[in-house]
Structures are given as C-alpha cells and as structure tokens.
Design a protein around this motif. Structure first.
Motif, mmCIF file in Angstrom:
data_model
loop_
_atom_site.group_PDB
_atom_site.id
_atom_site.type_symbol
_atom_site.label_atom_id
_atom_site.label_comp_id
_atom_site.label_asym_id
_atom_site.label_seq_id
_atom_site.Cartn_x
_atom_site.Cartn_y
_atom_site.Cartn_z
ATOM 1 N N LEU A 149 6.832 -1.009 -5.055
ATOM 2 C CA LEU A 149 7.354 -2.070 -5.929
ATOM 3 C C LEU A 149 7.128 -3.422 -5.273
ATOM 4 C CD1 LEU A 149 8.945 0.499 -6.984
ATOM 5 C CD2 LEU A 149 10.805 -1.086 -7.483
ATOM 6 N N PHE A 150 6.718 -4.388 -6.077
ATOM 7 C CA PHE A 150 6.705 -5.783 -5.641
ATOM 8 C C PHE A 150 7.776 -6.470 -6.491
ATOM 9 C CE2 PHE A 150 2.288 -4.435 -4.855
ATOM 10 C CZ PHE A 150 2.170 -4.760 -3.506
ATOM 11 N N ASP A 151 8.940 -6.705 -5.934
ATOM 12 C CA ASP A 151 10.116 -7.157 -6.706
ATOM 13 C C ASP A 151 10.326 -6.173 -7.867
ATOM 14 O OD1 ASP A 151 10.524 -9.315 -4.979
ATOM 15 O OD2 ASP A 151 9.016 -10.482 -6.042
ATOM 16 N N ALA A 186 -3.853 -1.529 -12.417
ATOM 17 C CA ALA A 186 -3.401 -0.133 -12.419
ATOM 18 C C ALA A 186 -2.801 0.297 -11.079
ATOM 19 C CB ALA A 186 -4.558 0.794 -12.770
ATOM 20 N N GLY A 187 -3.092 -0.450 -10.016
ATOM 21 C CA GLY A 187 -2.526 -0.091 -8.706
ATOM 22 C C GLY A 187 -3.550 0.369 -7.688
ATOM 23 N N LYS A 188 -4.830 0.248 -8.015
ATOM 24 C CA LYS A 188 -5.889 0.739 -7.117
ATOM 25 C C LYS A 188 -5.862 0.014 -5.771
ATOM 26 C CE LYS A 188 -9.074 -0.470 -10.072
ATOM 27 N NZ LYS A 188 -8.219 -1.084 -11.123
ATOM 28 N N THR A 189 -5.857 -1.317 -5.823
ATOM 29 C CA THR A 189 -5.885 -2.091 -4.581
ATOM 30 C C THR A 189 -4.629 -1.828 -3.757
ATOM 31 O OG1 THR A 189 -7.036 -3.776 -5.858
ATOM 32 C CG2 THR A 189 -6.309 -4.408 -3.664
ATOM 33 N N THR A 190 -3.504 -1.684 -4.446
ATOM 34 C CA THR A 190 -2.254 -1.392 -3.737
ATOM 35 C C THR A 190 -2.380 -0.058 -2.993
ATOM 36 O OG1 THR A 190 -1.049 -2.569 -5.459
ATOM 37 C CG2 THR A 190 0.236 -1.104 -4.048
HETATM 38 N N1 ATP Z 1 1.462 -8.785 -3.367
HETATM 39 C C1 ATP Z 1 1.856 -8.604 -4.609
HETATM 40 N N2 ATP Z 1 2.939 -9.234 -5.092
HETATM 41 C C2 ATP Z 1 3.355 -9.049 -6.358
HETATM 42 N N3 ATP Z 1 2.750 -8.221 -7.234
HETATM 43 C C3 ATP Z 1 1.667 -7.572 -6.818
HETATM 44 C C4 ATP Z 1 1.150 -7.721 -5.494
HETATM 45 N N4 ATP Z 1 0.055 -6.933 -5.363
HETATM 46 C C5 ATP Z 1 -0.112 -6.337 -6.541
HETATM 47 N N5 ATP Z 1 0.842 -6.698 -7.418
HETATM 48 C C6 ATP Z 1 1.001 -6.214 -8.801
HETATM 49 O O1 ATP Z 1 0.928 -4.805 -8.753
HETATM 50 C C7 ATP Z 1 0.180 -4.300 -9.859
HETATM 51 C C8 ATP Z 1 -1.006 -3.496 -9.336
HETATM 52 O O2 ATP Z 1 -1.946 -4.403 -8.764
HETATM 53 P P1 ATP Z 1 -3.286 -3.927 -8.035
HETATM 54 O O3 ATP Z 1 -3.928 -5.154 -7.486
HETATM 55 O O4 ATP Z 1 -2.979 -2.827 -7.108
HETATM 56 O O5 ATP Z 1 -4.119 -3.362 -9.278
HETATM 57 P P2 ATP Z 1 -5.679 -3.005 -9.345
HETATM 58 O O6 ATP Z 1 -5.762 -1.680 -10.037
HETATM 59 O O7 ATP Z 1 -6.307 -3.101 -8.015
HETATM 60 O O8 ATP Z 1 -6.220 -4.132 -10.306
HETATM 61 P P3 ATP Z 1 -7.705 -4.798 -10.388
HETATM 62 O O9 ATP Z 1 -8.586 -3.768 -11.010
HETATM 63 O O10 ATP Z 1 -7.473 -5.952 -11.310
HETATM 64 O O11 ATP Z 1 -8.108 -5.203 -9.017
HETATM 65 C C9 ATP Z 1 -0.206 -5.497 -10.689
HETATM 66 O O12 ATP Z 1 0.773 -5.658 -11.705
HETATM 67 C C10 ATP Z 1 -0.137 -6.657 -9.710
HETATM 68 O O13 ATP Z 1 0.154 -7.863 -10.375
#
Ligand code: ATP
Length: 328
Positions: free
Chosen positions: A19-21, A47-51
């Motif tokens: 969770l981010f907040d 979707a959360g891939k980078t996370t």
């Molecule tokens: N450091 C952070 N602070 C607040 N919210 C975040 C942070 N990092 C990611 N999020 C939120 O978490 C969710 C998942 O983000 P993430 O970057 O993991 O997605 P993603 O699948 O990599 O997206 P993309 O394909 O656009 O790169 C999004 O709603 C994003 O706004």
C-alpha cells in the motif's frame, strides 16, 4: 504455477500486498518462478508491475505477506540483494564515462576483479564494441538500454529483474537483447521482465503473470493461457470464401464473424478468378481449427493463410482488463 519438484525456486512470494497510503499497488499476490525461467510480467498501466519488480530488487518492502528472492527474505535492503541484478526506469549509468568504463566500474563496485575479456565479450553481445570508448552521454535510449543490460549480465547474477528491456531498441538491438537474455537463461539465470510489448513477452518467456489492479489475474505457462481461452479469432485467406463459409458454418467449435476482402489481394478486381478474400472466424479449440483445415482441403478449398488475429496473451490481457473494468 508453483515451482516443479526438484527445481530450485528463484522467487516465492505469498500473500504480498503493498500500500502507498490508501493506494493498493499490490493485493494478495502469490508468485512462483523456478530457477532458470524467463518469466514475463504484464498488465495495464498502474497494475503494480513496477512495484513488484521494486520488491524483488529490495527497493521497497511489502506492507504484508512474505517472500523469498534467491536466499533473501523480501524486504527493503540497502543495496540490490546479492545475486540479483537489474534496473527500473532505465539503467543507472555514468554519463561522463565511456561504455567500457561504465562496465569496468560496475565490476569494481560489485567487488569483482576486472576482467577485460568478459567486458569485451559482453560489449560485443549487446552490439556496442564499436562505441566502447565513447562517452555514454551521447548514447541513444536504445544504446543505454543495451549497456544497462550488459552491466546486469556482467555481474553474473542468478536473477535479472528488468522493466521494459526492449524499450527504444531497433529490431537488431532487440534481437541482441533477446539473444543475451536467452543465453543467460540457458546458463541457469532466472529472468523476470515487465513489458507492455506482448510480442517480446511471447518471444522470450515460457511463463507469464498478468496483473490487473494489483491482483494476479493469471500466472502460468503461455501454452496454458492459449488452452484456457474460450475462443480465439483467426483470419482465413482463401480464394473460395463462399465454400469456406459453408463448411465453417456447419462445424462445432467454429464461429463465423464476418467476411472482408483483403486489401491489395485483388488488384484485378472483384471478379478476378482466384481473388483471395479473408474470412474472420472464432475457434473454441485448436482441434476445431485443425478439423476445419482438414475439411477445407478435402473439399479442394485452398487455404492461403490462417493466422491468429490476436495472440492468446493479448486476448487474455484484454479479457482480464475488461473483466476488471466491469467489476469496478
Ligand atoms: N511511490 C509511490 N507512491 C504512491 N503511489 C504509488 C507509488 N508507486 C506506485 N504507486 C501507485 O501504485 C499503483 C501501481 O503502480 P506501478 O507503478 O507499480 O504500476 P505499473 O504496472 O508498473 O504501471 P506502468 O505500466 O504504468 O508502469 C499505481 O496506482 C501507482 O500510482
């Protein structure tokens, strides 16, 4: 898909949420990646891939749940865990150093002895030998991507974590990157890569995880994804569309969608003998498709082309994304 018995696990994640907040970036995620596998991570923006990749690189800790990455417990670490290499948001390179100096300094930083032969070999593998002595600040995005990958491979990692590794690459650069990643996997390195390019994922990965809104929509072999699809659309090009329609419409497991003339296939005009038309049809199983081809051939109807309109991965991606949008 869990790691098969006898094969060591490179990544084992259980019930991980982040969770981010009040934003739920990852929601109860399980993930198993056996050692030596090239595993794709796909999903729409946000979707959360980078996370998830950040968790694997030790950049952040899960809010709940647990996991093992190589020999390390999932959690925030001061440096990328031993045995893991990779990058998010483009590779971290020194712009004022040459390509070669970037690689030798990454060796030094990792505590490894300098190895000129290996540096040359890896520069060659990513197609940067000719610019080895040029400063990185003049490099294009594709060249930086390839150099970042070279630095990751140079560390002889057991796990490589990559975000859009083919970003900005021309076809030749892409092929080199694919060859390098396949070579790493053949040596037993596990590769996990996130990409919006379904063709890259399909070309490189044996298994894939589809994330939608932080949840795992599918994880497993690409072949299983194809088998799980209710119906895939194919384009059949034939000089006898009426005959093909007649046969297809009488078959179980085949659904006619529409008929459309293939542009440029009929330069002589509509009535030219042998003019090819394309027929769009859905097939619920590959067996039904095989049977259709057999019947067409038996009736002397030529099949000039039979191609999926959309790959199983693209179809599953869109279906999961649609389902998720409708459930909101
Ligand atoms: N450091 C952070 N602070 C607040 N919210 C975040 C942070 N990092 C990611 N999020 C939120 O978490 C969710 C998942 O983000 P993430 O970057 O993991 O997605 P993603 O699948 O990599 O997206 P993309 O394909 O656009 O790169 C999004 O709603 C994003 O706004």
């Amino acid at each position: 898909m869990s790691t098969p018995p006898g094969i060591p696990s490179a990544i084992r994640i259980r019930a991980v949420s982040k969770l981010f907040d009040d934003v739920i970036a990852l929601d109860d995620v399980d993930l198993d990646v056996p050692a030596g596998q090239v595993h794709g991570l796909v999903g729409p923006n946000g979707a959360g891939k980078t996370t998830l990749l950040g968790l694997l690189l030790g950049l952040t800790a899960p809010t709940s749940g647990e996991g093992q990455v190589l020999d390390h417990q999932l959690g925030r670490t001061h440096a990328v865990p031993a045995g893991v290499a990779g990058f998010l948001d483009g590779p971290g390179l020194y712009p004022t150093l040459t390509a070669r100096a970037n690689l030798t300094s990454s060796l030094t930083l990792s505590g490894a002895a300098n190895n000129d032969d290996r540096v040359d070999e890896i520069l060659d593998a990513v197609g940067l030998s000719e610019v080895a002595h040029e400063r990185v600040r003049g490099f294009s995005l594709g060249m930086r991507q390839r150099l970042g990958l070279a630095a990751a491979a140079l560390a002889q990692p057991r796990l490589v974590v990559l975000d859009e590794p083919a970003n900005g690459l021309d076809p030749a650069g892409k092929r080199r990157v694919h060859d390098l990643l396949n070579g790493l996997a053949e040596e037993g390195t596990t590769v996990i890569l996130s990409s919006h390019r379904m063709d890259d994922v399909e070309a490189l990965c044996s298994e894939v995880t589809i994330l939608t809104a932080g949840r795992v929509g599918f994880t497993g072999p690409l072949a299983k994804l194809a088998a799980e699809n209710d119906s895939l659309d194919y384009r059949l090009v034939t000089p006898d569309p009426m005959g093909a329609r007649r046969i297809a419409s009488a078959m179980h497991g085949i659904h006619l969608r529409d008929v459309d003339r293939t542009p440029g296939d009929d330069p002589a005009g509509d009535d030219a003998p042998g003019a090819a038309e394309s027929l769009l049809l859905g097939a619920t199983t590959t067996a039904a498709l095989d049977e259709l081809v057999a019947r067409l051939v038996r009736d002397g109807i030529a099949v000039r082309e039979l191609t999926p309109v959309m790959s199983p991965l693209e179809a599953a991606f869109l279906k999961l994304t649609d389902d998720q949008e409708h459930s909101q």
